[in-house]
Design a protein around this motif. Structure first.
Motif, short mmCIF file in Angstrom:
data_model
loop_
_atom_site.label_atom_id
_atom_site.label_comp_id
_atom_site.label_asym_id
_atom_site.label_seq_id
_atom_site.Cartn_x
_atom_site.Cartn_y
_atom_site.Cartn_z
N TRP A 30 0.82 -1.21 0.00
CA TRP A 30 0.00 0.00 0.00
C TRP A 30 0.86 1.26 0.00
CZ3 TRP A 30 0.67 3.25 4.12
CH2 TRP A 30 1.11 2.72 5.34
N LEU A 50 -7.73 2.50 -0.26
CA LEU A 50 -6.74 1.52 0.18
C LEU A 50 -6.95 1.13 1.64
CD1 LEU A 50 -3.30 2.69 -1.30
CD2 LEU A 50 -4.68 0.73 -2.00
N ASP A 64 -9.52 0.41 3.17
CA ASP A 64 -10.45 -0.70 3.34
C ASP A 64 -9.70 -2.04 3.42
OD1 ASP A 64 -12.58 1.03 3.29
OD2 ASP A 64 -12.95 0.78 1.13
N GLN A 65 -8.52 -2.09 2.77
CA GLN A 65 -7.73 -3.32 2.79
C GLN A 65 -6.77 -3.35 3.98
OE1 GLN A 65 -5.81 -3.56 -1.10
NE2 GLN A 65 -7.53 -2.47 -2.01
N GLU A 66 -6.42 -2.19 4.51
CA GLU A 66 -5.51 -2.08 5.65
C GLU A 66 -6.19 -1.20 6.71
OE1 GLU A 66 -2.63 -3.63 5.78
OE2 GLU A 66 -2.53 -4.30 3.69
#
Length: 252
Positions: free
Chosen positions: A24, A53, A55-57
């Motif tokens: 990321w 981003l 949402d993924q981290e």
């Protein structure tokens, strides 16, 4: 040699070649503009990408990194948009509040006070002491008094550091003093939870020698701190607001 057997459920095979930084971070770096004076549109695009981003981290590292990475790359218009975006973002991601305060220290701006009030009420509700303290500081930076209802909610929540922030900006001291005076002096553990408030009120001369809390001050060493004029609170400096209009009407 040790007659151990392999457990397939505990075995993981990973490729040896791995990037030196998180993916990321690479993504954010690739989207970072070379411009040292990012426009409002560039700011929104970059921060929108960071939010996607995140949402993924979801630990907050992404938005914090993104906010910090462009803090010194803003045009005047970009700075106003940046501050408005971060204030909205801080409702759910309070980790950006220190960065927002740092930017406003350098470039004084007005903010949407109604949104700051909403932000404060949310973080008071969820007992986020650091966010509450930074919010109090943000009121001071923009030369706005902490609203009485916000101060009342901070005190009612029993948030020690939130109340300490009120003492640091020298606002609503009577509310904090009333809270401390209501503590049960026979329950020392409870007093220990608020020793910093008791000490600061004592240093400010708001605890009389014969007060019910004086015995606690004398028995815990806080009297020595007062005699040495030790304070754990530093009154923050204010900044003049250069922008007359509040930042509003920006749809994110």
């Amino acid at each position: 040699m040790y007659l151990l057997s392999l457990n397939a459920s505990k075995i993981h095979i990973a490729a040896l070649r791995r990037p030196s930084v998180e993916p990321w971070i690479l993504g954010l770096r690739s989207r970072l503009s070379d411009s040292l004076s990012m426009s409002a549109r560039q700011v929104v695009d970059y921060l929108d990408y960071a939010v996607s981003l995140n949402d993924q981290e979801p630990d907050g590292s992404v938005v914090k990194y993104a906010a910090r990475s462009i803090a010194n790359r803003l045009s005047d218009d970009g700075c106003r948009t940046y501050c408005a975006y971060l204030l909205n973002l801080a409702v759910h991601h309070p980790v950006v509040l220190p960065i927002l305060c740092n930017v406003i220290e350098k470039m004084p701006l007005s903010i949407e006070l109604s949104l700051l009030d909403i932000l404060m009420k949310r973080h008071i509700l969820y007992r986020r002491s650091d966010a509450v303290a930074w919010g109090v500081y943000l009121y001071r930076l923009t030369q706005n008094p902490v609203p009485h209802d916000i101060a009342t909610e901070i005190v009612s929540s029993g948030d020690c550091m939130g109340m300490a922030a009120l003492l640091a900006v020298r606002e609503h001291e009577d509310l904090v003093e009333s809270f401390v005076e209501s503590l049960d002096v026979s329950y020392q553990y409870r007093l220990d939870q608020y020793w910093i408030l008791i000490h600061e009120l004592d240093r400010l001369g708001r605890i009389a020698p014969g007060d019910r809390l004086a015995a606690y001050v004398n028995s815990t060493g806080l009297e020595q701190l007062r005699q040495e004029n030790v304070s754990f609170l530093v009154e923050p400096r204010s900044r003049m607001v250069d922008v007359d209009e509040a930042i509003d009407g920006i749809d994110f």
